[in-house]
Design a protein around this motif. Structure first.
Motif: not given
Length: 281
Positions: A5-17, A19-31
């Protein structure tokens, strides 16, 4: 794909990859960089809690989870490049980092080579890379041969039992972590991760390469008190005066936790992360 709950999912395309990314929340980014053999789901509790104050970004690293790579090979610094590409694709200039296990290697690469992109970092269960490698550390690597020479289809469930955790994880949790290994390319990546990423890092650690550099990013290194031999006292003793190698570095203890402290004590880890980020500002 496990749902939280609270997480969204997307796929980000970069050269040769891709990447599946799950994200949640707003504000300063935390990797948030997961360990091995885990994926973004490691951060379901800690990331979910931090999402009340931060934009939490949890990628599946190359060779893990639902990320797909054009090449099966994983070079020593490939994942560092992956993360720079991901941040650029997301339009993010600077992040805080929380990293565990394998993710700590990537975090170190980012902090040392791209300090302008890292505001602060918290590293879990892995010592600062300038700490000398000694014979006393060898038990911490007891699992590596089974990963480096992994046989296709062999179970990795052993890593989620003591002494790596205080109490054996429930079967459904282990199954969720190991589910992506059912894909042949992820199963094959087990050896690649330890040949390329970890194997490539060992010579740098053994040669003291990081002792000839300086860590400028404010950093907190946390260790489970049951994670022998890499307990907080062991690391403090072997690091000595950290100001010789780092501008600001703290070492913290996580009681009742071993290597997989995000499973043993997620609330304690989340509190340490939040407190450190608050104090860094």
């Amino acid at each position: 794909m496990p749902e939280v709950a609270g997480f969204t999912h997307e796929f980000v395309d970069t050269p040769g990859l891709r990447t599946h990314v799950a994200q949640a929340g707003e504000g300063d980014p935390v990797l948030m960089l997961h360990g091995f053999p885990q994926h973004w789901w490691e951060w379901r509790a800690i990331g979910g809690a931090l999402a009340d104050s931060y934009r939490v970004i949890c990628p599946d690293l190359r060779g893990s989870g639902w990320t797909r790579a054009a090449s099966p090979q994983i070079s020593h610094d490939a994942i560092r490049g992956d993360m720079i590409g991901l941040l650029d694709a997301l339009g993010i200039d600077r992040v805080r980092i929380v990293a565990h296990d394998m993710g700590a290697v990537v975090a170190s690469h980012l902090a040392y080579q791209h300090p302008d992109r890292v505001h602060a970092m918290v590293v879990l269960a892995v010592p600062p890379p300038f700490m000398p490698v000694t014979v006393g550390m060898m038990p911490a690597f007891r699992h590596m041969p089974r990963f480096r020479f992994h046989r296709r289809g062999a179970s990795l469930a052993f890593i989620f039992r003591p002494p790596y955790v205080v109490s054996e994880l429930p079967p459904d949790v282990v199954a969720t972590y190991l589910a992506p290994l059912g894909r042949p390319e992820v199963d094959a990546a087990v050896r690649e991760v330890y040949r390329g990423l970890v194997g490539g890092e060992v010579p740098r650690l053994m040669s003291g390469a990081y002792r000839r550099q300086r860590l400028h990013v404010p950093s907190l290194y946390a260790f489970g008190e049951q994670d022998r031999p890499l307990t907080p006292d062991f690391v403090r003793r072997h690091c000595g005066d950290t100001s010789r190698f780092a501008d600001r570095l703290e070492i913290a203890a996580v009681p009742d936790a071993a290597h997989f402290m995000t499973e043993d004590a997620p609330e304690v880890v989340e509190a340490l992360v939040r407190d450190f980020f608050d104090r860094v500002g």
